[in-house]
Design a protein around this motif. Structure first.
Motif, mmCIF file in Angstrom:
data_model
loop_
_atom_site.group_PDB
_atom_site.id
_atom_site.type_symbol
_atom_site.label_atom_id
_atom_site.label_comp_id
_atom_site.label_asym_id
_atom_site.label_seq_id
_atom_site.Cartn_x
_atom_site.Cartn_y
_atom_site.Cartn_z
ATOM 1 N N GLY A 180 -0.779 6.447 16.551
ATOM 2 C CA GLY A 180 0.139 6.027 15.502
ATOM 3 C C GLY A 180 1.447 5.498 16.029
ATOM 4 N N LYS A 181 1.547 5.304 17.354
ATOM 5 C CA LYS A 181 2.819 4.953 17.973
ATOM 6 C C LYS A 181 2.739 3.617 18.714
ATOM 7 N N VAL A 182 3.792 2.805 18.564
ATOM 8 C CA VAL A 182 3.969 1.581 19.339
ATOM 9 C C VAL A 182 5.456 1.475 19.673
ATOM 10 N N ILE A 183 5.778 1.117 20.914
ATOM 11 C CA ILE A 183 7.181 0.941 21.307
ATOM 12 C C ILE A 183 7.459 -0.534 21.533
ATOM 13 N N PHE A 184 8.492 -1.038 20.852
ATOM 14 C CA PHE A 184 9.007 -2.384 21.127
ATOM 15 C C PHE A 184 10.170 -2.213 22.099
ATOM 16 N N PRO A 185 10.031 -2.680 23.344
ATOM 17 C CA PRO A 185 11.007 -2.314 24.379
ATOM 18 C C PRO A 185 12.255 -3.188 24.454
ATOM 19 N N ILE A 186 12.210 -4.390 23.871
ATOM 20 C CA ILE A 186 13.318 -5.342 24.041
ATOM 21 C C ILE A 186 14.275 -5.198 22.857
ATOM 22 N N ALA A 187 15.342 -4.454 23.049
ATOM 23 C CA ALA A 187 16.264 -4.164 21.945
ATOM 24 C C ALA A 187 17.688 -4.069 22.473
ATOM 25 N N GLN A 188 18.605 -4.639 21.705
ATOM 26 C CA GLN A 188 20.019 -4.655 22.071
ATOM 27 C C GLN A 188 20.745 -3.577 21.276
ATOM 28 N N SER A 233 0.845 -1.186 0.000
ATOM 29 C CA SER A 233 0.000 0.000 0.000
ATOM 30 C C SER A 233 0.881 1.237 0.000
ATOM 31 N N SER A 234 0.584 2.188 -0.877
ATOM 32 C CA SER A 234 1.356 3.426 -0.917
ATOM 33 C C SER A 234 0.922 4.373 0.196
ATOM 34 N N ASP A 235 -0.224 4.093 0.837
ATOM 35 C CA ASP A 235 -0.751 4.972 1.878
ATOM 36 C C ASP A 235 -0.346 4.511 3.270
ATOM 37 N N PHE A 236 -0.543 3.235 3.555
ATOM 38 C CA PHE A 236 -0.186 2.682 4.862
ATOM 39 C C PHE A 236 1.328 2.692 4.993
ATOM 40 N N GLY A 237 1.845 3.369 6.029
ATOM 41 C CA GLY A 237 3.286 3.521 6.154
ATOM 42 C C GLY A 237 3.803 3.195 7.535
ATOM 43 N N LEU A 238 5.086 2.878 7.611
ATOM 44 C CA LEU A 238 5.746 2.520 8.864
ATOM 45 C C LEU A 238 7.157 3.080 8.869
ATOM 46 N N THR A 239 7.515 3.743 9.962
ATOM 47 C CA THR A 239 8.893 4.142 10.187
ATOM 48 C C THR A 239 9.318 3.628 11.553
ATOM 49 N N ALA A 240 10.612 3.391 11.719
ATOM 50 C CA ALA A 240 11.153 2.909 12.986
ATOM 51 C C ALA A 240 12.301 3.812 13.410
ATOM 52 N N GLU A 241 12.327 4.138 14.691
ATOM 53 C CA GLU A 241 13.345 5.029 15.235
ATOM 54 C C GLU A 241 13.924 4.427 16.509
ATOM 55 N N ALA A 242 15.245 4.470 16.642
ATOM 56 C CA ALA A 242 15.900 3.994 17.856
ATOM 57 C C ALA A 242 15.792 5.077 18.929
ATOM 58 N N ILE A 243 15.179 4.725 20.065
ATOM 59 C CA ILE A 243 15.032 5.659 21.178
ATOM 60 C C ILE A 243 15.548 5.001 22.453
ATOM 61 N N SER A 244 15.537 5.738 23.557
ATOM 62 C CA SER A 244 16.086 5.207 24.797
ATOM 63 C C SER A 244 15.267 4.038 25.332
ATOM 64 N N GLU A 245 13.959 3.979 24.990
ATOM 65 C CA GLU A 245 13.094 2.902 25.478
ATOM 66 C C GLU A 245 13.138 1.657 24.596
ATOM 67 N N GLY A 246 13.784 1.741 23.444
ATOM 68 C CA GLY A 246 13.815 0.605 22.516
ATOM 69 C C GLY A 246 13.632 1.065 21.093
ATOM 70 N N LEU A 247 12.595 0.560 20.424
ATOM 71 C CA LEU A 247 12.307 0.924 19.044
ATOM 72 C C LEU A 247 10.932 1.583 18.984
ATOM 73 N N LEU A 248 10.890 2.817 18.493
ATOM 74 C CA LEU A 248 9.629 3.529 18.331
ATOM 75 C C LEU A 248 9.119 3.290 16.910
ATOM 76 N N LEU A 249 7.960 2.649 16.814
ATOM 77 C CA LEU A 249 7.338 2.362 15.525
ATOM 78 C C LEU A 249 6.209 3.356 15.314
ATOM 79 N N THR A 250 6.246 4.052 14.172
ATOM 80 C CA THR A 250 5.232 5.046 13.856
ATOM 81 C C THR A 250 4.478 4.612 12.605
ATOM 82 N N PHE A 251 3.163 4.515 12.722
ATOM 83 C CA PHE A 251 2.311 4.069 11.622
ATOM 84 C C PHE A 251 1.548 5.258 11.052
ATOM 85 N N ASN A 252 1.524 5.332 9.733
ATOM 86 C CA ASN A 252 0.799 6.378 9.038
ATOM 87 C C ASN A 252 -0.347 5.779 8.234
#
Length: 275
Positions: free
Chosen positions: A108-116, A32-51
């Motif tokens: 639009g935000k989900v955090i995956f907390p378990i990250a090395q 889908s050209s509309d449904f989007g996902l970006t991932a960012e490394a933050i202090s809590e783990g991985l911040l997933l942003t859905f558009n």
């Protein structure tokens, strides 16, 4: 395995436990050209942003993968995979999910907390409408990658999942996490993955065979129920007399921001499975 396959199998009722992915896209996948996902490394783990999550979505499935060598992958056994199954309240069938889809649609935000720190992660996500599920339509699918900078980690080299007679597993040592976490009521769950050819897999989990879970939650007996169920319901995926590579996996069931994550903590060596 070359990096040429992503969607391995869509889960089927009772037997196929969840949607599994391999390394990249395949021809049957809908993008889908509309449904989007970006991932960012933050202090809590991985911040997933859905558009632009489609308004009629009733299920968002997130799959997080990592492996030691990010360029080559010899076997699906080498993948370390975690997932969250986020649903609308109208689609609350089964036990392995979080009824938090409206929350994710709003933020639009989900955090995956378990990250090395320094580890590369591949994040895949799909959305499904009720029509998609009822008509077995291939879901809208997206993916991205990110290298973690921080997050909660655990002593994965010390965690052991023991296999007994190809019929039961025991978590003989439990993970120690670097920060406080919140476990679900059932702290650990287990599953067996059976590879079918190069692109397919069948998953059987503790929610399929709940009676096999021990009172302390550390042992799961999956035979003979698994073989009996597959003989009745595999829909021709498995041929009697053939041997298929299989392995068992242990997950820690962790709640973060009210999202339930099934985090892979250990797996057994491969064994051969046959009907």
């Amino acid at each position: 395995m070359h990096r040429s396959k992503v969607l391995r199998a869509i889960s089927l009722l009772l037997i196929f436990s969840f949607i599994t992915f391999s390394c990249t896209r395949n021809k049957n996948q809908i993008a889908s050209s509309d449904f989007g996902l970006t991932a960012e490394a933050i202090s809590e783990g991985l911040l997933l942003t859905f558009n632009n999550i489609p308004s009629d979505t009733i299920r968002l499935f997130i799959h997080v993968q990592s492996w030691c060598d990010t360029e080559t992958l010899e076997s699906s056994h080498d993948i370390i995979a975690s997932f969250a199954d986020i649903r609308d309240a109208s689609f609350s069938v089964g036990e392995r999910h979080s009824i938090k889809l409206e929350q994710v649609k709003e933020t639009g935000k989900v955090i995956f907390p378990i990250a090395q720190a320094g580890q590369k992660y591949r994040i895949s996500a799909l959305v499904q409408t009720r029509s998609d599920i009822n008509n077995e339509v291939v879901p809208v699918f997206i993916e991205t990658e990110v290298i973690a900078k921080n997050g909660i980690h655990f002593n994965k080299d010390d965690v052991r999942l023991e296999l007994y007679n190809n019929s039961a597993v025991t978590l003989s040592s439990v993970p120690l996490f670097s920060s406080e976490i919140v476990f679900d009521t059932q702290k650990f769950s287990f599953g067996v993955t059976i590879m079918v050819g190069e692109t397919g897999s069948i998953g059987i989990g503790t929610h399929h065979i709940p009676d096999g879970l021990s009172s302390d939650g550390l042992t799961w007996v999956f035979e003979p129920q698994m073989t009996d169920n597959l003989r009745s319901n595999s829909n021709g995926w498995l041929e009697s007399g053939n041997y298929y590579p299989a392995w068992a996996i242990a997950y820690a069931n962790i709640l973060h921001d009210d999202i339930l994550w099934f985090v892979e903590i250990a797996k057994t060596p491969e064994f051969s499975f046959s009907l």
